[in-house]
Design a protein around this motif. Structure first.
Motif, PDB file in Angstrom:
ATOM      1  N   ARG A 400       0.833  -1.214   0.000  1.00 48.30           N
ATOM      2  CA  ARG A 400       0.000   0.000   0.000  1.00 48.30           C
ATOM      3  C   ARG A 400       0.860   1.254   0.000  1.00 48.30           C
ATOM      4  O   ARG A 400       0.543   2.244  -0.673  1.00 48.30           O
ATOM      5  CB  ARG A 400      -0.940  -0.022   1.218  1.00 48.30           C
ATOM      6  CG  ARG A 400      -2.150  -0.923   1.039  1.00 48.30           C
ATOM      7  CD  ARG A 400      -3.240  -0.581   2.046  1.00 48.30           C
ATOM      8  NE  ARG A 400      -2.814  -0.843   3.407  1.00 48.30           N
ATOM      9  CZ  ARG A 400      -3.005  -2.007   4.020  1.00 48.30           C
ATOM     10  NH1 ARG A 400      -3.585  -3.001   3.381  1.00 48.30           N
ATOM     11  NH2 ARG A 400      -2.603  -2.169   5.260  1.00 48.30           N
ATOM     12  N   ARG A 401       1.967   1.205   0.761  1.00 49.53           N
ATOM     13  CA  ARG A 401       2.862   2.363   0.774  1.00 49.53           C
ATOM     14  C   ARG A 401       3.497   2.588  -0.587  1.00 49.53           C
ATOM     15  O   ARG A 401       3.601   3.735  -1.059  1.00 49.53           O
ATOM     16  CB  ARG A 401       3.956   2.144   1.818  1.00 49.53           C
ATOM     17  CG  ARG A 401       3.464   2.264   3.256  1.00 49.53           C
ATOM     18  CD  ARG A 401       4.574   1.923   4.231  1.00 49.53           C
ATOM     19  NE  ARG A 401       4.143   2.072   5.617  1.00 49.53           N
ATOM     20  CZ  ARG A 401       4.868   1.701   6.667  1.00 49.53           C
ATOM     21  NH1 ARG A 401       6.067   1.149   6.480  1.00 49.53           N
ATOM     22  NH2 ARG A 401       4.404   1.876   7.893  1.00 49.53           N
ATOM     23  N   GLU A 402       3.917   1.481  -1.209  1.00 48.84           N
ATOM     24  CA  GLU A 402       4.509   1.609  -2.540  1.00 48.84           C
ATOM     25  C   GLU A 402       3.512   2.156  -3.535  1.00 48.84           C
ATOM     26  O   GLU A 402       3.844   3.004  -4.382  1.00 48.84           O
ATOM     27  CB  GLU A 402       5.026   0.243  -3.004  1.00 48.84           C
ATOM     28  CG  GLU A 402       6.220  -0.265  -2.218  1.00 48.84           C
ATOM     29  CD  GLU A 402       6.617  -1.671  -2.637  1.00 48.84           C
ATOM     30  OE1 GLU A 402       5.931  -2.239  -3.522  1.00 48.84           O
ATOM     31  OE2 GLU A 402       7.604  -2.188  -2.081  1.00 48.84           O
ATOM     32  N   LEU A 403       2.272   1.688  -3.440  1.00 46.24           N
ATOM     33  CA  LEU A 403       1.235   2.157  -4.358  1.00 46.24           C
ATOM     34  C   LEU A 403       0.931   3.630  -4.131  1.00 46.24           C
ATOM     35  O   LEU A 403       0.751   4.405  -5.093  1.00 46.24           O
ATOM     36  CB  LEU A 403      -0.032   1.315  -4.155  1.00 46.24           C
ATOM     37  CG  LEU A 403      -1.138   1.491  -5.206  1.00 46.24           C
ATOM     38  CD1 LEU A 403      -0.622   1.151  -6.591  1.00 46.24           C
ATOM     39  CD2 LEU A 403      -2.339   0.633  -4.863  1.00 46.24           C
ATOM     40  N   THR A 404       0.877   4.042  -2.864  1.00 47.68           N
ATOM     41  CA  THR A 404       0.625   5.459  -2.550  1.00 47.68           C
ATOM     42  C   THR A 404       1.750   6.333  -3.101  1.00 47.68           C
ATOM     43  O   THR A 404       1.507   7.406  -3.665  1.00 47.68           O
ATOM     44  CB  THR A 404       0.536   5.639  -1.018  1.00 47.68           C
ATOM     45  OG1 THR A 404      -0.521   4.831  -0.505  1.00 47.68           O
ATOM     46  CG2 THR A 404       0.264   7.103  -0.676  1.00 47.68           C
ATOM     47  N   TYR A 405       2.989   5.839  -2.949  1.00 46.24           N
ATOM     48  CA  TYR A 405       4.135   6.586  -3.480  1.00 46.24           C
ATOM     49  C   TYR A 405       4.023   6.733  -4.993  1.00 46.24           C
ATOM     50  O   TYR A 405       4.271   7.814  -5.552  1.00 46.24           O
ATOM     51  CB  TYR A 405       5.425   5.862  -3.100  1.00 46.24           C
ATOM     52  CG  TYR A 405       6.683   6.513  -3.625  1.00 46.24           C
ATOM     53  CD1 TYR A 405       7.168   7.683  -3.060  1.00 46.24           C
ATOM     54  CD2 TYR A 405       7.375   5.950  -4.694  1.00 46.24           C
ATOM     55  CE1 TYR A 405       8.327   8.283  -3.538  1.00 46.24           C
ATOM     56  CE2 TYR A 405       8.529   6.532  -5.178  1.00 46.24           C
ATOM     57  CZ  TYR A 405       9.007   7.706  -4.588  1.00 46.24           C
ATOM     58  OH  TYR A 405      10.137   8.288  -5.084  1.00 46.24           O
ATOM     59  N   LYS A 406       3.639   5.643  -5.660  1.00 48.38           N
ATOM     60  CA  LYS A 406       3.471   5.714  -7.118  1.00 48.38           C
ATOM     61  C   LYS A 406       2.367   6.686  -7.504  1.00 48.38           C
ATOM     62  O   LYS A 406       2.476   7.417  -8.504  1.00 48.38           O
ATOM     63  CB  LYS A 406       3.171   4.320  -7.666  1.00 48.38           C
ATOM     64  CG  LYS A 406       4.350   3.376  -7.589  1.00 48.38           C
ATOM     65  CD  LYS A 406       3.978   1.988  -8.056  1.00 48.38           C
ATOM     66  CE  LYS A 406       5.172   1.041  -7.932  1.00 48.38           C
ATOM     67  NZ  LYS A 406       4.814  -0.336  -8.338  1.00 48.38           N
ATOM     68  N   TYR A 407       1.272   6.699  -6.718  1.00 52.39           N
ATOM     69  CA  TYR A 407       0.188   7.645  -6.995  1.00 52.39           C
ATOM     70  C   TYR A 407       0.686   9.086  -6.879  1.00 52.39           C
ATOM     71  O   TYR A 407       0.377   9.950  -7.715  1.00 52.39           O
ATOM     72  CB  TYR A 407      -0.979   7.421  -6.021  1.00 52.39           C
ATOM     73  CG  TYR A 407      -1.966   6.381  -6.487  1.00 52.39           C
ATOM     74  CD1 TYR A 407      -2.478   6.411  -7.776  1.00 52.39           C
ATOM     75  CD2 TYR A 407      -2.402   5.371  -5.621  1.00 52.39           C
ATOM     76  CE1 TYR A 407      -3.395   5.463  -8.202  1.00 52.39           C
ATOM     77  CE2 TYR A 407      -3.312   4.420  -6.040  1.00 52.39           C
ATOM     78  CZ  TYR A 407      -3.803   4.463  -7.334  1.00 52.39           C
ATOM     79  OH  TYR A 407      -4.708   3.519  -7.751  1.00 52.39           O
ATOM     80  N   LEU A 408       1.456   9.357  -5.828  1.00 53.43           N
ATOM     81  CA  LEU A 408       1.957  10.717  -5.624  1.00 53.43           C
ATOM     82  C   LEU A 408       2.878  11.134  -6.765  1.00 53.43           C
ATOM     83  O   LEU A 408       2.812  12.276  -7.259  1.00 53.43           O
ATOM     84  CB  LEU A 408       2.696  10.808  -4.285  1.00 53.43           C
ATOM     85  CG  LEU A 408       1.819  10.666  -3.025  1.00 53.43           C
ATOM     86  CD1 LEU A 408       2.700  10.631  -1.780  1.00 53.43           C
ATOM     87  CD2 LEU A 408       0.815  11.823  -2.948  1.00 53.43           C
ATOM     88  N   ILE A 409       3.749  10.201  -7.170  1.00 52.30           N
ATOM     89  CA  ILE A 409       4.633  10.499  -8.295  1.00 52.30           C
ATOM     90  C   ILE A 409       3.820  10.755  -9.558  1.00 52.30           C
ATOM     91  O   ILE A 409       4.092  11.700 -10.323  1.00 52.30           O
ATOM     92  CB  ILE A 409       5.625   9.344  -8.529  1.00 52.30           C
ATOM     93  CG1 ILE A 409       6.571   9.206  -7.325  1.00 52.30           C
ATOM     94  CG2 ILE A 409       6.407   9.555  -9.812  1.00 52.30           C
ATOM     95  CD1 ILE A 409       7.469  10.402  -7.119  1.00 52.30           C
ATOM     96  N   SER A 410       2.818   9.911  -9.764  1.00 53.46           N
ATOM     97  CA  SER A 410       1.971  10.082 -10.963  1.00 53.46           C
ATOM     98  C   SER A 410       1.270  11.428 -10.951  1.00 53.46           C
ATOM     99  O   SER A 410       1.197  12.126 -11.972  1.00 53.46           O
ATOM    100  CB  SER A 410       0.936   8.954 -11.033  1.00 53.46           C
ATOM    101  OG  SER A 410       1.570   7.710 -11.109  1.00 53.46           O
ATOM    102  N   ILE A 411       0.734  11.793  -9.785  1.00 49.79           N
ATOM    103  CA  ILE A 411       0.031  13.085  -9.675  1.00 49.79           C
ATOM    104  C   ILE A 411       0.992  14.237  -9.920  1.00 49.79           C
ATOM    105  O   ILE A 411       0.668  15.218 -10.621  1.00 49.79           O
ATOM    106  CB  ILE A 411      -0.634  13.202  -8.290  1.00 49.79           C
ATOM    107  CG1 ILE A 411      -1.777  12.188  -8.160  1.00 49.79           C
ATOM    108  CG2 ILE A 411      -1.148  14.622  -8.062  1.00 49.79           C
ATOM    109  CD1 ILE A 411      -2.352  12.091  -6.762  1.00 49.79           C
ATOM    110  N   ALA A 412       2.222  14.109  -9.349  1.00 47.49           N
ATOM    111  CA  ALA A 412       3.213  15.169  -9.546  1.00 47.49           C
ATOM    112  C   ALA A 412       3.574  15.318 -11.022  1.00 47.49           C
ATOM    113  O   ALA A 412       3.697  16.434 -11.552  1.00 47.49           O
ATOM    114  CB  ALA A 412       4.455  14.876  -8.725  1.00 47.49           C
ATOM    115  N   VAL A 413       3.745  14.142 -11.662  1.00 43.69           N
ATOM    116  CA  VAL A 413       4.073  14.178 -13.096  1.00 43.69           C
ATOM    117  C   VAL A 413       2.937  14.795 -13.899  1.00 43.69           C
ATOM    118  O   VAL A 413       3.157  15.624 -14.800  1.00 43.69           O
ATOM    119  CB  VAL A 413       4.381  12.746 -13.594  1.00 43.69           C
ATOM    120  CG1 VAL A 413       4.513  12.731 -15.111  1.00 43.69           C
ATOM    121  CG2 VAL A 413       5.668  12.232 -12.956  1.00 43.69           C
TER     122      VAL A 413
END
Length: 596
Positions: A400-413
């Motif tokens: 879940r933490r990894e997925l949240t991190y990926k979401y944040l990166i995606s949103i930032a991008v």
């Protein structure tokens, strides 16, 4: 309840023979090196090495150097060194007829193993505690310590400890009259002996299997196993094994009514026991007491009453001196029979009262051992389940933490892209519409990949859930069956309570099947079977199923629980699968399957 007298005697002998060490030679250079070694940790290792070298020749010297190692380890703060020193001291004191002091050293050593990475040492200590408690007829504590040792030895895959330990546990199961389970442990030990190529342990396992056949009154099979063990012991020039194997052969001849032949084997066993220094010190008198008991019963059946009384008196005196209630009970029982045949009813009755008192304590030890065995098996499975659930939660949290991190990166991008698009649109207006469309398409593809990863994660969670349900069902079923078995010996009121508990447990069992697991497994690892069959087309469905479990890094115990098989069956299946996959001894099976 009638006691199985020959079995109880051989049980303790077979367990304690494992304590008899192999001879080692002390190089003079070790002593000479002591004055020049200044590093504390190196001195600890040197002291321990010297102590081990003295263990077969001079117990006092072995204790002296182990004490020196312990003092140095305490000064250096070396927890592992302290634990190893205490373990050696315990073993030497056990050989020197000081079992209570040995027990104290073993328990203190365990406390230090908790502070260091010493799993093999901890497993060995638990095993020796089990052996010690068996000698004192405390089968409850013996079972507890043996099962703790087994759990650790299995986890670290220490075959040397495992082979010895399986024989010990098998003999305890035999004492508890669970012969089928005892045979399972012996067969498992036989497989380990083949891997380690330990001939002495192999002979011990053969002899233990002979004891089971003897209890089942299959005397020819028993005699064959005892003789095979005797041949190996003779080739190894190992006198304790030779002595006890002769006792076993004598027991089979006795069981077939060949009393004169049995008498010769018992005399031969006694002659060997008197000629050698069997360690620990209490073990020598134990073998001699057992031999005299067997001689006493044999003389009784031959009608030689005076000879029987002389033999039994020696056994009784040794049993009293060395606190051996089981041997004392045997001697008292035979005394009672001898005096009854001689017409001395008063003495016969007095000895029978002594036998009855002692046998009641041994029967109680067996019953306590059975209950403890069931409790420990339940706790063993429960601990495994708790560890598994805890690991599942940790894995899920990490994902879940990894997925949240990926979401944040995606949103930032995405935000960055939007800012760039707005800026470009502002500066170049309609000239950059094509570029803007391209960026939007990339954004949609990124979101699609994110959703695909989320779907894969949920499928993995579902697979884990299916596995948990299967194992839970099997666990509840096993506990229910054991409770049903126990209920047969309870009062009607307690039986009704047990049945109520079983009914409630069975009502909560799920109905998920292997097909559900396989369906979910294929969703996550959809190419696994195809890739594996491509390289190894001869694999059977059961071998593919075992490969799937190993792909998920499941332990032998977990696989046995899911598939309703014994751990021994799974171990054999793993061995055959390794052969099918053409793996070398050093190749890791789980790592190999993870590549597919």
């Amino acid at each position: 309840m009638k006691l199985h007298r020959p079995l109880i005697g051989l049980l303790i002998i077979f367990v304690f023979i494992a304590i008899q060490p192999k001879a080692e030679v002390l190089p003079d250079s070790l002593k000479e090196a002591l004055p020049v070694v200044e590093d504390g940790f190196h001195r600890i290792d040197l002291y321990l090495h010297i102590s081990k070298s003295f263990k077969t020749t001079n117990i006092d010297s072995a204790i002296f150097y182990a004490e020196a190692a312990k003092r140095t380890a305490l000064e250096e703060g070396d927890d592992k060194g302290i634990a190893e020193s205490l373990f050696i001291l315990g073993k030497m004191k056990l050989r020197g007829d000081s079992s209570h002091a040995a027990r104290d050293d073993f328990y203190l050593a365990l406390k230090y193993t908790d502070k260091c990475d010493c799993d093999s040492l901890k497993a060995a200590i638990y095993m020796f505690l089990g052996k010690l408690y068996i000698f004192h007829d405390n089968y409850k504590e013996a079972v507890i310590n043996f099962l703790k040792s087994l759990e650790i030895a299995e986890e670290i895959e220490n075959n040397l400890i495992l082979g010895d330990l399986l024989d010990d546990i098998g003999m305890v199961m035999a004492f508890l009259q669970d012969y089928d389970e005892a045979m399972e442990y012996f067969e498992w030990a036989m497989e380990i002996d083949k891997v380690t190529d330990d001939k002495r342990n192999h002979a011990t396992t053969l002899r233990n299997i002979g004891t089971i056949y003897q209890e089942k009154k299959q005397f020819l099979q028993a005699k064959q196993h005892f003789k095979e063990a005797l041949n190996i012991y003779t080739a190894l020039n190992y006198f304790p094994g030779m002595s006890t194997s002769n006792i076993g052969i004598g027991n089979t001849e006795f069981g077939m009514g060949n009393y004169s032949t049995a008498l010769e084997y018992y005399k031969k066993a006694l002659q060997i026991a008197r000629q050698i220094d069997i360690s620990p010190k209490v073990f020598g008198p134990f073998v001699i007491a057992l031999c005299y008991n067997r001689l006493g019963e044999t003389y009784l059946n031959l009608g030689k009453y005076n000879e029987a009384i002389d033999a039994l008196r020696i056994s009784s005196d040794l049993s009293e001196e060395y606190d051996m209630p089981g041997r004392k009970a045997d001697a008292s029982y035979f005394f009672s029979n001898v005096y009854e045949r001689m017409g001395n009813i008063i003495l016969s009755f007095e000895y029978y009262k002594i036998y009855n008192q002692l046998s009641d304590s041994i029967i109680n030890a067996r019953n306590v051992g059975i209950i403890t065995k069931l409790q420990m098996e339940y706790q063993y499975l429960k601990r495994h389940k708790e560890k598994e659930i805890l690991q599942m939660r940790k894995d899920a949290l990490q994902k879940r933490r990894e997925l949240t991190y990926k979401y944040l990166i995606s949103i930032a991008v995405v935000l960055l892209f939007l800012v760039m698009i707005i800026f470009i649109l502002y500066r170049k207006n309609q000239a950059n519409k094509a570029k803007q469309q391209e960026l939007r398409q990339e954004n949609l593809e990124l979101e699609k990949k994110t959703l695909e990863k989320e779907l894969a994660f949920k499928n993995k969670e579902l697979t884990t859930s299916v596995m948990y349900q299967l194992k839970k069902n099997n666990f509840i079923w096993k506990v229910s069956e054991k409770l049903k078995s126990i209920a047969l010996n309870l009062t009607p009121e307690n039986r009704k309570s047990i049945k109520s508990i079983v009914k409630e447990m069975e009502a909560n069992m799920s109905k998920e099947s292997w097909e559900e697991f396989e369906f979910r497994f294929n969703e996550v690892h959809n190419d696994f079977y195809d890739n594996l069959l491509k390289d190894f087309p001869d694999l059977t469905p059961n071998e593919l199923k075992l490969s799937a479990f190993l792909k998920l890094n499941m332990t032998t115990k977990d696989i046995a629980t899911i598939t309703y098989q014994s751990t021994h069956s799974i171990t054999v299946a793993r061995y055959r699968l390794r052969n099918k996959l053409k793996l070398e001894r050093d190749d890791n099976l789980v790592s190999f399957l993870s590549k597919f």
